[in-house]
Design a protein around this motif. Structure first.
Motif, short mmCIF file in Angstrom:
data_model
loop_
_atom_site.label_atom_id
_atom_site.label_comp_id
_atom_site.label_asym_id
_atom_site.label_seq_id
_atom_site.Cartn_x
_atom_site.Cartn_y
_atom_site.Cartn_z
N ILE A 28 38.71 26.97 46.32
CA ILE A 28 38.04 28.18 46.23
C ILE A 28 38.18 28.96 47.30
CG2 ILE A 28 36.00 29.41 45.57
CD1 ILE A 28 37.10 28.38 43.12
N ALA A 53 37.81 24.75 35.45
CA ALA A 53 38.45 25.48 36.66
C ALA A 53 38.45 26.87 36.56
CB ALA A 53 39.97 25.14 36.74
N SER A 54 38.64 27.49 35.20
CA SER A 54 38.47 28.85 35.14
C SER A 54 37.14 29.45 35.22
CB SER A 54 38.97 29.11 33.75
OG SER A 54 39.03 30.43 33.28
N VAL A 57 36.68 29.52 38.97
CA VAL A 57 37.43 30.68 39.83
C VAL A 57 36.72 31.92 39.53
CG1 VAL A 57 39.68 31.73 39.85
CG2 VAL A 57 39.64 29.32 39.90
N GLN A 58 36.18 32.10 38.21
CA GLN A 58 35.55 33.48 37.92
C GLN A 58 34.45 33.63 38.77
OE1 GLN A 58 35.54 34.53 33.48
NE2 GLN A 58 36.74 32.53 33.48
N LEU A 76 42.33 37.56 37.93
CA LEU A 76 42.18 36.50 37.52
C LEU A 76 43.07 35.34 37.25
CD1 LEU A 76 39.84 34.20 36.58
CD2 LEU A 76 39.84 35.23 34.36
N GLU A 77 44.13 35.83 36.36
CA GLU A 77 45.24 34.82 36.54
C GLU A 77 45.94 34.49 37.53
OE1 GLU A 77 49.47 34.93 33.94
OE2 GLU A 77 48.26 36.61 33.84
N SER A 79 44.60 34.29 40.75
CA SER A 79 43.64 33.60 41.54
C SER A 79 43.35 32.00 40.98
CB SER A 79 42.35 34.20 41.39
OG SER A 79 42.32 35.45 41.90
N LEU A 80 43.57 32.05 39.66
CA LEU A 80 43.53 30.86 38.85
C LEU A 80 44.74 29.95 39.19
CD1 LEU A 80 41.91 28.83 37.07
CD2 LEU A 80 43.13 29.77 35.29
N PHE A 83 44.52 28.83 43.06
CA PHE A 83 43.25 27.58 42.97
C PHE A 83 44.08 26.32 42.31
CE2 PHE A 83 40.24 24.85 40.63
CZ PHE A 83 39.46 24.69 41.43
N LEU A 84 44.60 26.33 41.32
CA LEU A 84 45.14 25.24 40.66
C LEU A 84 46.42 24.40 41.51
CD1 LEU A 84 45.15 26.14 37.12
CD2 LEU A 84 43.39 24.76 37.87
#
Length: 229
Positions: A28, A53-54, A57-58, A76-77, A79-80, A83-84
């Motif tokens: 994160i 996970a989503s 991240v949110q 968000l897309e 950042s996710l 992260f992944l």
């Protein structure tokens, strides 16, 4: 309490079998710094773990447990994805199993139980973590948060696990540290064991009505000692 005539045990993963919060926090904070944001205390991030996970991240983007309804979908897309990608490469840096987990799982498997993981964590991360923590070969089934269209606290993953293992709800026990696990079990009409450690958003796991709760994972073996008789 003893659980009799059981054939299968379903386990949550994060907060139940493994303490993955340090590596989730690492991912994160990598995501946040990559988009020019300040890092967040790992202790705070730990309190956000457990919904997949989503959602994690949110919460990271919102800077709090309550998700900002105005989050930019494009951000968000992006950042996710950050992260992944990072987490996939850093699954077992500081992640460890909780005390007595591996030995207890081995004992339960030797007693003849089918063991399964039912987690909200993305499916692709499960097996690499099991391999990295020497838990490969213990589980008959892995169900991730993206395996089905719904995840815990919905009962669908638990019913799916029963179907895949060819057992009934009454044959199973759900084991978890979070209200998501207990609420899913209650909705599935399945008995459950709550664990008082792990990630439950600061709430007492007993508030959600598990059949029994334990501080030590090893107590599960004793609770199920006569279940194969």
């Amino acid at each position: 309490m003893k659980f009799t005539d059981k054939k299968a045990i379903l386990f949550d993963l994060d907060g139940t079998l493994i303490d993955s919060a340090p590596d989730l926090a690492l991912a994160i904070n990598h995501m946040l710094t990559s988009i020019g944001r300040e890092e967040i205390s790992p202790a705070i991030i730990r309190s956000w773990v457990g919904n997949g996970a989503s959602i994690l991240v949110q919460r990271g983007l919102s800077g709090q447990t309550e998700i900002d309804p105005d989050l930019d979908p494009a951000l968000l897309e992006k950042s996710l994805a950050i992260f992944l990608d990072f987490y996939a490469k850093n699954l077992c840096v500081d992640t460890v199993t909780y005390p007595n987990v591996v030995s207890s799982l081995q004992a339960l498997k030797e007693k003849g139980y089918q063991l399964a993981i039912v987690t909200n964590k993305p499916y692709d991360f499960i097996q690499p973590i099991l391999d990295g923590l020497s838990m490969n070969g213990l589980f008959s089934l892995l169900v991730g948060g993206d395996t089905l269209e719904k995840r815990k606290p919905d009962p669908l993953p638990l019913h799916f696990a029963c179907e895949q293992l060819s057992v009934t709800v009454d044959d199973c026990v759900m084991v978890g540290d979070s209200k998501n696990d207990i609420l899913a079990a209650n909705a599935a009409k399945m008995q459950s064991i709550g664990l008082t450690y792990g990630y439950n958003y600061g709430e007492d796991i007993n508030e959600h009505g598990p059949d029994v709760s334990f501080d030590d994972f090893a107590n599960i073996v004793n609770a199920l000692s006569d279940a194969k008789q």
